[in-house]
Design an enzyme around this catalytic site. Structure first.
Site, PDB file in Angstrom:
ATOM      1  N   ASP A  10     -13.778  22.352  35.423  1.00  0.00           N
ATOM      2  CA  ASP A  10     -15.101  22.173  36.032  1.00  0.00           C
ATOM      3  C   ASP A  10     -16.174  22.512  34.992  1.00  0.00           C
ATOM      4  O   ASP A  10     -16.222  23.635  34.500  1.00  0.00           O
ATOM      5  CB  ASP A  10     -15.179  23.129  37.238  1.00  0.00           C
ATOM      6  CG  ASP A  10     -16.515  23.101  37.938  1.00  0.00           C
ATOM      7  OD1 ASP A  10     -17.461  22.437  37.449  1.00  0.00           O
ATOM      8  OD2 ASP A  10     -16.622  23.763  38.983  1.00  0.00           O
ATOM      9  N   ASP A  34     -23.010  15.519  38.987  1.00  0.00           N
ATOM     10  CA  ASP A  34     -24.452  15.746  39.199  1.00  0.00           C
ATOM     11  C   ASP A  34     -24.657  16.752  40.348  1.00  0.00           C
ATOM     12  O   ASP A  34     -25.387  17.744  40.216  1.00  0.00           O
ATOM     13  CB  ASP A  34     -25.105  14.390  39.519  1.00  0.00           C
ATOM     14  CG  ASP A  34     -26.612  14.389  39.425  1.00  0.00           C
ATOM     15  OD1 ASP A  34     -27.190  15.392  38.974  1.00  0.00           O
ATOM     16  OD2 ASP A  34     -27.214  13.358  39.799  1.00  0.00           O
TER      17      ASP A  34
HETATM   18  N1  AR6 Z   1     -16.916  18.969  36.200  1.00  0.00           N
HETATM   19  C1  AR6 Z   1     -16.491  17.987  35.377  1.00  0.00           C
HETATM   20  N2  AR6 Z   1     -16.317  16.704  35.755  1.00  0.00           N
HETATM   21  C2  AR6 Z   1     -16.577  16.419  37.044  1.00  0.00           C
HETATM   22  C3  AR6 Z   1     -17.037  17.381  37.983  1.00  0.00           C
HETATM   23  C4  AR6 Z   1     -17.200  18.706  37.512  1.00  0.00           C
HETATM   24  N3  AR6 Z   1     -17.620  19.690  38.318  1.00  0.00           N
HETATM   25  N4  AR6 Z   1     -17.209  16.761  39.188  1.00  0.00           N
HETATM   26  C5  AR6 Z   1     -16.873  15.461  39.015  1.00  0.00           C
HETATM   27  N5  AR6 Z   1     -16.486  15.255  37.734  1.00  0.00           N
HETATM   28  P1  AR6 Z   1     -19.476  10.977  38.440  1.00  0.00           P
HETATM   29  P2  AR6 Z   1     -20.762   8.718  37.060  1.00  0.00           P
HETATM   30  C6  AR6 Z   1     -16.000  14.033  37.076  1.00  0.00           C
HETATM   31  O1  AR6 Z   1     -19.281  10.163  39.660  1.00  0.00           O
HETATM   32  O2  AR6 Z   1     -19.528   7.893  37.193  1.00  0.00           O
HETATM   33  C7  AR6 Z   1     -23.662  10.776  40.805  1.00  0.00           C
HETATM   34  O3  AR6 Z   1     -23.877  10.668  42.193  1.00  0.00           O
HETATM   35  C8  AR6 Z   1     -15.525  12.883  37.928  1.00  0.00           C
HETATM   36  O4  AR6 Z   1     -14.210  13.155  38.412  1.00  0.00           O
HETATM   37  O5  AR6 Z   1     -19.932  12.380  38.600  1.00  0.00           O
HETATM   38  O6  AR6 Z   1     -21.481   8.729  35.736  1.00  0.00           O
HETATM   39  C9  AR6 Z   1     -24.945  10.581  39.998  1.00  0.00           C
HETATM   40  O7  AR6 Z   1     -26.073  11.051  40.683  1.00  0.00           O
HETATM   41  C10 AR6 Z   1     -15.561  11.741  36.933  1.00  0.00           C
HETATM   42  O8  AR6 Z   1     -14.380  11.727  36.125  1.00  0.00           O
HETATM   43  O9  AR6 Z   1     -20.517  10.280  37.396  1.00  0.00           O
HETATM   44  C11 AR6 Z   1     -24.965   9.096  39.809  1.00  0.00           C
HETATM   45  O10 AR6 Z   1     -25.539   8.438  40.920  1.00  0.00           O
HETATM   46  C12 AR6 Z   1     -16.754  12.098  36.032  1.00  0.00           C
HETATM   47  O11 AR6 Z   1     -17.067  13.462  36.335  1.00  0.00           O
HETATM   48  C13 AR6 Z   1     -23.513   8.722  39.700  1.00  0.00           C
HETATM   49  O12 AR6 Z   1     -22.785   9.729  40.405  1.00  0.00           O
HETATM   50  C14 AR6 Z   1     -17.985  11.251  36.273  1.00  0.00           C
HETATM   51  O13 AR6 Z   1     -18.092  10.950  37.665  1.00  0.00           O
HETATM   52  C15 AR6 Z   1     -23.046   8.746  38.263  1.00  0.00           C
HETATM   53  O14 AR6 Z   1     -21.739   8.249  38.215  1.00  0.00           O
END
Ligand code: AR6
Length: 171
Positions: A10, A34
Site C-alpha cells: 500500500d 487516489d
Molecule cells: N497503493 C498502491 N496501489 C494501489 C492502492 C494503494 N493503496 N490502491 C489501488 N492501487 P487506480 P488509474 C492500485 O484505479 O487506473 C481513480 O478513481 C490499483 O490496484 O487507482 O490511474 C482516480 O480518481 C491499480 O493497480 O488508478 C481516477 O479517476 C493502480 O493502483 C482513476 O481512478 C492504479 O489503479 C485513475 O485510474
C-alpha cells in the site's frame, strides 16, 4: 542510473520524499489509489487540491502532467498528483502514460525529492493492460535525468508480477 525497487503493498505507508497519486483531471479525489491517498493523507491534501483548482489549474490537471501538494498525515513529505490516460484500444496513448511518469519525476526534482514511490498509473480504473503499463513505467523512469530512487508500490499480486517481469526484461 535510476534505482528501481518493487514492493507489493500500500503506497500510503511509504516513508519516502514523495508519493505519486494516480489522480483524475479534476484533482478532487476518486477511488483506487487516489481514494486511499486522500483518506490516509486527510483533508489538508484535498484543501490544497481545491486551492490549485481555484488558482493555477481552473480547468484541472491535464492528462500526462503533474503537480505537488502537501502529504498531510501521510509519512511521505509530498504528494505528486498526476493523471494517466484512459486505455483506448483504438489509439496509442503510450506517450501520455510515459509523460505522467516523466512529469512526476520532474516535479520531484523541483521539490528536491530523491526518493519517490509510484503506483501503477492507469493500470486500475483506467484499464491499461497490465504488462504494457508495467513496461512503459519501467522504461520511462529508467531514462530519467537526474536519477533518483524509485519504488513502485504494487497493490495486487498480478500487477506486482507484471512489474517483476518488466524489470527483468527492461532493467
Ligand atoms: N497503493 C498502491 N496501489 C494501489 C492502492 C494503494 N493503496 N490502491 C489501488 N492501487 P487506480 P488509474 C492500485 O484505479 O487506473 C481513480 O478513481 C490499483 O490496484 O487507482 O490511474 C482516480 O480518481 C491499480 O493497480 O488508478 C481516477 O479517476 C493502480 O493502483 C482513476 O481512478 C492504479 O489503479 C485513475 O485510474
Amino acid at each position: 542510473m535510476v534505482a528501481i525497487t518493487l514492493v507489493h503493498g500500500d503506497i500510503t505507508t511509504m516513508r519516502v520524499d514523495a508519493v505519486v497519486n494516480a489522480a483524475n483531471n479534476s484533482l478532487l479525489g476518486g477511488g483506487g489509489v487516489d481514494g486511499a491517498i486522500h483518506r490516509a493523507g486527510g483533508p489538508e491534501v484535498l484543501a490544497e487540491c481545491r486551492r490549485l483548482r481555484e488558482t493555477v489549474l481552473p480547468d484541472g490537471l491535464p492528462t500526462g502532467e503533474a503537480v505537488a501538494t502537501t502529504a498531510g498525515r501521510l509519512p511521505a513529505h509530498h504528494v505528486i498528483h498526476t493523471v494517466g490516460p484512459v486505455w483506448d484500444p483504438r489509439a496509442d496513448r503510450s506517450e501520455l502514460l510515459a509523460s505522467a511518469y516523466r512529469q512526476s519525476l520532474a516535479v520531484a526534482d523541483e521539490l528536491g525529492a530523491a526518493t519517490v514511490a509510484f503506483p501503477a498509473i492507469s493500470a486500475g480504473a483506467y484499464g491499461w493492460p497490465t504488462a504494457d503499463a508495467a513496461r512503459i513505467a519501467i522504461r520511462t523512469v529508467r531514462e530519467v535525468d537526474p536519477p533518483c530512487d524509485v519504488t513502485f508500490v504494487l497493490f495486487s499480486p498480478e500487477v506486482f508480477a507484471a512489474f517483476q517481469t518488466a524489470l527483468a526484461e527492461e532493467g
